[in-house]
Design an enzyme around this catalytic site. Structure first.
Site, PDB file in Angstrom:
ATOM      1  N   GLY A  43      63.857  38.847  19.598  1.00 45.42           N
ATOM      2  CA  GLY A  43      64.439  39.930  18.823  1.00 45.42           C
ATOM      3  C   GLY A  43      65.939  39.852  18.590  1.00 45.42           C
ATOM      4  O   GLY A  43      66.440  40.296  17.569  1.00 45.42           O
ATOM      5  N   GLU A  98      71.224  41.879  22.632  1.00 48.01           N
ATOM      6  CA  GLU A  98      69.843  42.360  22.576  1.00 48.01           C
ATOM      7  C   GLU A  98      69.607  43.057  21.240  1.00 48.01           C
ATOM      8  O   GLU A  98      70.544  43.515  20.596  1.00 48.01           O
ATOM      9  CB  GLU A  98      69.697  43.320  23.742  1.00 48.01           C
ATOM     10  CG  GLU A  98      68.426  43.660  24.392  1.00 48.01           C
ATOM     11  CD  GLU A  98      67.119  42.976  24.144  1.00 48.01           C
ATOM     12  OE1 GLU A  98      66.893  42.299  23.129  1.00 48.01           O
ATOM     13  OE2 GLU A  98      66.253  43.183  24.990  1.00 48.01           O
ATOM     14  N   ASP A  99      68.364  43.132  20.830  1.00 47.40           N
ATOM     15  CA  ASP A  99      68.037  43.849  19.598  1.00 47.40           C
ATOM     16  C   ASP A  99      68.060  45.364  19.803  1.00 47.40           C
ATOM     17  O   ASP A  99      68.629  46.104  19.023  1.00 47.40           O
ATOM     18  CB  ASP A  99      66.684  43.391  19.031  1.00 47.40           C
ATOM     19  CG  ASP A  99      65.554  43.409  20.068  1.00 47.40           C
ATOM     20  OD1 ASP A  99      65.797  43.776  21.243  1.00 47.40           O
ATOM     21  OD2 ASP A  99      64.427  43.034  19.703  1.00 47.40           O
ATOM     22  N   ASP A 102      65.486  50.419  24.807  1.00 50.02           N
ATOM     23  CA  ASP A 102      64.528  51.508  24.672  1.00 50.02           C
ATOM     24  C   ASP A 102      64.452  52.251  26.012  1.00 50.02           C
ATOM     25  O   ASP A 102      65.302  53.082  26.302  1.00 50.02           O
ATOM     26  CB  ASP A 102      63.194  50.884  24.237  1.00 50.02           C
ATOM     27  CG  ASP A 102      62.120  51.882  23.923  1.00 50.02           C
ATOM     28  OD1 ASP A 102      62.443  52.944  23.364  1.00 50.02           O
ATOM     29  OD2 ASP A 102      60.935  51.608  24.207  1.00 50.02           O
ATOM     30  N   SER A 103      63.497  51.931  26.863  1.00 48.68           N
ATOM     31  CA  SER A 103      63.442  52.552  28.190  1.00 48.68           C
ATOM     32  C   SER A 103      64.595  52.052  29.061  1.00 48.68           C
ATOM     33  O   SER A 103      64.983  52.715  30.022  1.00 48.68           O
ATOM     34  CB  SER A 103      62.116  52.235  28.873  1.00 48.68           C
ATOM     35  OG  SER A 103      62.065  50.878  29.260  1.00 48.68           O
ATOM     36  N   LYS A 130      68.099  53.521  21.706  1.00 45.65           N
ATOM     37  CA  LYS A 130      67.322  54.769  21.636  1.00 45.65           C
ATOM     38  C   LYS A 130      67.547  55.541  22.930  1.00 45.65           C
ATOM     39  O   LYS A 130      66.739  55.489  23.847  1.00 45.65           O
ATOM     40  CB  LYS A 130      65.820  54.448  21.536  1.00 45.65           C
ATOM     41  CG  LYS A 130      65.328  53.962  20.205  1.00 45.65           C
ATOM     42  CD  LYS A 130      63.799  53.991  20.217  1.00 45.65           C
ATOM     43  CE  LYS A 130      63.205  52.792  19.555  1.00 45.65           C
ATOM     44  NZ  LYS A 130      61.736  52.744  19.702  1.00 45.65           N
ATOM     45  N   PHE A 151      59.719  53.968  16.031  1.00 51.30           N
ATOM     46  CA  PHE A 151      59.494  52.536  16.188  1.00 51.30           C
ATOM     47  C   PHE A 151      60.057  51.797  14.979  1.00 51.30           C
ATOM     48  O   PHE A 151      59.640  52.018  13.851  1.00 51.30           O
ATOM     49  CB  PHE A 151      58.005  52.225  16.368  1.00 51.30           C
ATOM     50  CG  PHE A 151      57.797  50.858  16.952  1.00 51.30           C
ATOM     51  CD1 PHE A 151      57.941  50.643  18.318  1.00 51.30           C
ATOM     52  CD2 PHE A 151      57.510  49.776  16.133  1.00 51.30           C
ATOM     53  CE1 PHE A 151      57.782  49.375  18.858  1.00 51.30           C
ATOM     54  CE2 PHE A 151      57.346  48.508  16.667  1.00 51.30           C
ATOM     55  CZ  PHE A 151      57.489  48.305  18.027  1.00 51.30           C
ATOM     56  N   ASP A 158      60.078  43.333  15.816  1.00 50.29           N
ATOM     57  CA  ASP A 158      58.738  43.135  15.272  1.00 50.29           C
ATOM     58  C   ASP A 158      57.795  44.288  15.566  1.00 50.29           C
ATOM     59  O   ASP A 158      58.011  45.090  16.479  1.00 50.29           O
ATOM     60  CB  ASP A 158      58.119  41.868  15.865  1.00 50.29           C
ATOM     61  CG  ASP A 158      57.689  42.079  17.321  1.00 50.29           C
ATOM     62  OD1 ASP A 158      58.571  42.384  18.149  1.00 50.29           O
ATOM     63  OD2 ASP A 158      56.492  41.974  17.620  1.00 50.29           O
ATOM     64  N   ARG A 164      59.932  40.652  11.576  1.00 49.09           N
ATOM     65  CA  ARG A 164      61.198  40.240  12.188  1.00 49.09           C
ATOM     66  C   ARG A 164      62.204  39.785  11.124  1.00 49.09           C
ATOM     67  O   ARG A 164      63.407  39.915  11.286  1.00 49.09           O
ATOM     68  CB  ARG A 164      60.974  39.059  13.140  1.00 49.09           C
ATOM     69  CG  ARG A 164      60.315  39.414  14.445  1.00 49.09           C
ATOM     70  CD  ARG A 164      60.441  38.247  15.410  1.00 49.09           C
ATOM     71  NE  ARG A 164      59.480  38.316  16.504  1.00 49.09           N
ATOM     72  CZ  ARG A 164      59.653  39.035  17.616  1.00 49.09           C
ATOM     73  NH1 ARG A 164      60.740  39.743  17.781  1.00 49.09           N
ATOM     74  NH2 ARG A 164      58.733  39.036  18.560  1.00 49.09           N
TER      75      ARG A 164
HETATM   76  P1  IMP Z   1      62.878  48.409  27.189  1.00 42.56           P
HETATM   77  O1  IMP Z   1      62.683  47.586  28.417  1.00 42.56           O
HETATM   78  O2  IMP Z   1      61.933  49.569  27.131  1.00 42.56           O
HETATM   79  O3  IMP Z   1      64.306  48.829  26.941  1.00 42.56           O
HETATM   80  O4  IMP Z   1      62.345  47.514  26.019  1.00 42.56           O
HETATM   81  C1  IMP Z   1      63.128  46.808  25.215  1.00 42.56           C
HETATM   82  C2  IMP Z   1      62.278  45.914  24.365  1.00 42.56           C
HETATM   83  O5  IMP Z   1      61.137  46.592  23.811  1.00 42.56           O
HETATM   84  C3  IMP Z   1      63.078  45.444  23.183  1.00 42.56           C
HETATM   85  O6  IMP Z   1      63.779  44.272  23.487  1.00 42.56           O
HETATM   86  C4  IMP Z   1      62.010  45.240  22.127  1.00 42.56           C
HETATM   87  O7  IMP Z   1      61.457  43.955  22.250  1.00 42.56           O
HETATM   88  C5  IMP Z   1      60.967  46.269  22.459  1.00 42.56           C
HETATM   89  N1  IMP Z   1      61.124  47.486  21.617  1.00 42.56           N
HETATM   90  C6  IMP Z   1      61.533  48.694  22.031  1.00 42.56           C
HETATM   91  N2  IMP Z   1      61.588  49.573  21.013  1.00 42.56           N
HETATM   92  C7  IMP Z   1      61.230  48.880  19.911  1.00 42.56           C
HETATM   93  C8  IMP Z   1      61.113  49.244  18.513  1.00 42.56           C
HETATM   94  O8  IMP Z   1      61.355  50.377  18.064  1.00 42.56           O
HETATM   95  N3  IMP Z   1      60.710  48.247  17.691  1.00 42.56           N
HETATM   96  C9  IMP Z   1      60.439  46.975  18.112  1.00 42.56           C
HETATM   97  N4  IMP Z   1      60.545  46.606  19.391  1.00 42.56           N
HETATM   98  C10 IMP Z   1      60.934  47.549  20.285  1.00 42.56           C
HETATM   99 MG    MG Z   2      63.609  42.353  22.848  1.00 38.50          MG
END
Ligand code: IMP
Ligand code: MG
Length: 176
Positions: A43, A98-99, A102-103, A130, A151, A158, A164
């Site tokens: 990403g 990083e792209d 999220d969490s 986010k 999302f 992706d 992508r």
């Molecule tokens: P985290 O560990 O929950 O912060 O997840 C991060 C990863 O989840 C990112 O690097 C993305 O690969 C994926 N991800 C989280 N949200 C999205 C989204 O809205 N679209 C696409 N991929 C996402």
């Molecule tokens: Mg990622």
């Protein structure tokens, strides 16, 4: 069945402008130094390429691939390094690119792993954030855009490995 469509959230030209700003900020912050950018595959690759072109201090790059066990749209926090870095981080001014955060689970784990490799400094740069979704507290140093809990795809992101390559950031609509 509804047709899958993409609503544009950040148009291409706007993303380019914002990335240019971040590049300028990083160039200022790291004046007189070299930055070592680490791309989180897949990403982060589109963002890192554009960002690297906008940084005016010397840049080196490395790539890492992590997979977090999850259901596709959310991560579990159990992260596996699928492809590790080629080079050492010791004594380097490192920025993880990083792209999206999220969490925060993936980066929470990764920052910890990379810190143990003794970089001179370690910062985090993400195109999208986010904050509403955060479960793990990760400090983000450079953010392109804070976005709501939707999302998104494009610019490296992706949905089931699709989209992508979109040159803009969009929201998938019409999926059940
Ligand atoms: P985290 O560990 O929950 O912060 O997840 C991060 C990863 O989840 C990112 O690097 C993305 O690969 C994926 N991800 C989280 N949200 C999205 C989204 O809205 N679209 C696409 N991929 C996402
Ligand atoms: Mg990622």
């Amino acid at each position: 069945m509804m047709e899958e469509t993409i609503r544009v959230l950040v148009p291409e030209a706007e993303a380019a402008k914002r990335i240019e700003e971040i590049g300028r900020q990083i160039s200022d912050d790291y004046a007189g130094r070299q930055v070592h950018l680490i791309c989180i595959l897949k990403g982060g690759v589109f963002f890192m390429c554009e960002l690297a072109k906008r940084i005016t201090v010397p840049v080196s790059m490395d790539f890492m691939s992590v997979s977090s066990y999850g259901d596709g749209t959310s991560s579990s926090g159990i992260v596996k390094i699928a492809k590790d870095l080629d080079e050492t981080l010791e004594g380097k001014d490192v920025i993880i690119v990083e792209d999206i955060i999220d969490s925060g689970r993936t980066l929470y784990y990764l920052m910890d792993v990379l810190k143990q490799r003794k970089p001179k400094s370690l910062r985090l740069c993400t195109l999208l954030d986010k904050p509403q979704r955060r479960v793990k507290d990760v400090k983000v140093d450079y953010v392109g855009y804070e976005i709501p809990d939707e999302f998104v795809v494009g610019y490296g992101l992706d949905y089931a490995q699709k989209y992508r390559n979109l040159p803009y950031i969009g929201v998938v609509e019409g999926v059940e």
